[in-house]
Scaffold this active site. Structure first.
Site, PDB file in Angstrom:
ATOM      1  N   LYS A  28       0.824  -1.209   0.000  1.00 40.99           N
ATOM      2  CA  LYS A  28       0.000   0.000   0.000  1.00 40.99           C
ATOM      3  C   LYS A  28       0.858   1.260   0.000  1.00 40.99           C
ATOM      4  CE  LYS A  28      -2.861   0.808   3.573  1.00 40.99           C
ATOM      5  NZ  LYS A  28      -2.851   2.175   4.135  1.00 40.99           N
ATOM      6  N   ASP A 326       2.239  -0.377  11.997  1.00 41.83           N
ATOM      7  CA  ASP A 326       0.968  -0.969  11.572  1.00 41.83           C
ATOM      8  C   ASP A 326       0.779  -2.389  12.086  1.00 41.83           C
ATOM      9  OD1 ASP A 326       0.049   1.271  10.257  1.00 41.83           O
ATOM     10  OD2 ASP A 326       0.894   0.680   8.325  1.00 41.83           O
TER      11      ASP A 326
END
Length: 446
Positions: A28, A326
């Site tokens: 991403k 994350d």
């Protein structure tokens, strides 16, 4: 999000283990940056392996709103950049959706252009602190504004002639750093950024690949200095996006926690500023192997294999946090199965993600029967090596929390209910199919 799209699911125990090979979707972070840099490149850029998820498709729409032509063929894009001057003033407000990366990087891209750009997003984005990018941009000469004293979206950016600055980031942040590097490419003089510890360096790698004058040097006490000069043009060659390590990490941890499991993840990005979770899991006794297969491009890639493992507790301090920011919810889940008490500190940033991830994980782990102590910047987790019966994940629309719930369900004895499956599409639209291909089970709508 309406009730129709907010579908719950129950993730059942993976009684035969999780086994098989997977190729996770494109990274991403790299997908965002390849599009944004391609938009101001001097000539077309072919991007392969592009992640087609809600966040990155918002960036695609934003680039088009700025007048850049992008041709699409599935995961292959051709971005027809025409240099900095090719950007045009958008006719309408740019909606970033749920993308924190986009709302923080785009202001840097347009900072030196002589037009107005207005950015907003969903309810989660409108709670994201923006003063961390608006304040240094203003110091570079940009006219900025936002709600509540220029701290929250919606925000406006009116590009101006820029001057380079020296700026010390209060918190290591790849998004803030990247925003200021993009602005620094358009500024007179050099822009110097001092980070308290290393954060993801995808932007620096792609800029170097494009011929930009960027330097990154580690300093004593873990600090990092990043410098960039003016770049009248970028010459980015084609970009091959590796598999997203953050997406692969869910299956790595699932394999560790579910007995009789062996999962192999293929062609995953192995940028060392992204793979901090692997070092942490190694300290915990995890059986995880890594094979680097390609170092030729800006991002190294390779295969990761994980086996069922008995884990021991460990601690994570502030300097290590940016390298697995994350993946910290996954670390907390792994800690819930480890022998001993694991500690996380210096992670207050998790409270300003798509949700307050510290609070949400604290609530979730308690639903599993795990003893948790919450602090302003972290958690203490007393592991239960014997595992858990069942639990409930309240995602608050947070895609990563939903997938953590799925992993916990596979490792449970009675199943875990996740209240929102739709939000997974923010970063990994094919997650449920991948999960089930390895032997996991999700009862949708239950």
């Amino acid at each position: 999000m309406g009730n129709e799209s907010k579908t719950a699911g129950t993730f059942l125990p993976a009684q035969s283990g999780l086994n098989g090979e997977l190729r996770v979707p494109g990274d991403k972070s790299v997908s965002h940056r390849a599009l944004l840099l391609g938009a101001v490149n001097s000539g077309p850029v072919v991007v392969t392996g592009f992640l087609r998820a809600a966040d990155t498709l918002a960036t695609l729409r934003a680039v088009r709103a700025l007048g850049v032509r992008v041709d699409e063929d599935g995961e292959r894009l051709v971005v027809h950049g025409q240099g900095w001057e090719g950007l045009q003033e958008p006719e309408d407000v740019i909606d970033v959706g749920n993308s924190g990366t986009l709302i923080r990087l785009l202001p840097g891209l347009v900072a030196g252009r002589g037009f107005l750009c207005v950015l907003t997003g969903d309810a989660s984005i409108r709670r994201r602190p923006m003063d961390r990018v608006l304040r240094p941009l203003a110091a570079m000469g940009v006219q900025v504004a936002g709600r509540q004293g220029n701290t929250l979206p919606p925000i406006t950016v009116r590009g101006q002639a820029l001057r380079g600055i020296t700026y010390r980031l209060p918190v290591a942040s790849a998004q803030v750093k990247s925003c200021l590097l993009l602005a620094g490419l358009q500024a007179e003089g050099e822009t110097t950024l001092l980070e308290p510890s290393a954060s993801r360096d995808h932007t620096e790698r792609l800029l170097s690949h494009a011929g930009a004058p960027v330097r990154r040097e580690p300093c004593p006490k873990g600090e990092v200095v990043v410098q960039v000069g003016r770049a009248a043009e970028l010459r980015l060659s084609n970009v091959e996006v590796p598999g997203d390590f953050s997406s692969a990490a869910f299956f790595v941890v699932a394999a560790l926690l579910v007995p009789n499991s062996c999962v192999r993840l293929l062609e995953v990005g192995l940028n060392p500023t992204r793979t901090g979770l692997l070092s942490v899991l190694e300290r915990m006794g995890a059986q995880v192997g890594v094979e680097v297969t390609d170092k030729s491009g800006p991002e190294p890639r390779g295969n990761v294999v994980a086996y069922s493992s008995e884990l021991v507790a460990t601690s994570i301090e502030e300097g290590e946090v940016p390298l697995l920011i994350d993946e910290l919810p996954l670390f907390l889940l792994a800690a819930a199965r480890a022998r001993g008490t694991s500690r996380l500190r210096g992670a207050a940033e998790l409270r300003t993600k798509e949700s307050d991830r510290l609070r949400a994980m604290s609530i979730f782990l308690r639903s599993l029967g795990v003893q948790v102590t919450e602090y302003p910047d972290g958690l203490d987790v007393v592991g239960r090596p014997e595992g858990w019966e069942s639990g409930n994940m309240k995602t608050e629309g947070d895609h990563r929390l939903a997938m953590v719930g799925a992993v916990a369900g596979a490792a449970s004895r009675g199943g875990v209910v996740v209240d929102d499956l739709a939000c997974i599409a923010v970063s990994y639209p094919g997650f449920l199919q991948a999960y089930e291909s390895l032997g996991g089970t999700c009862l949708r709508g239950s």
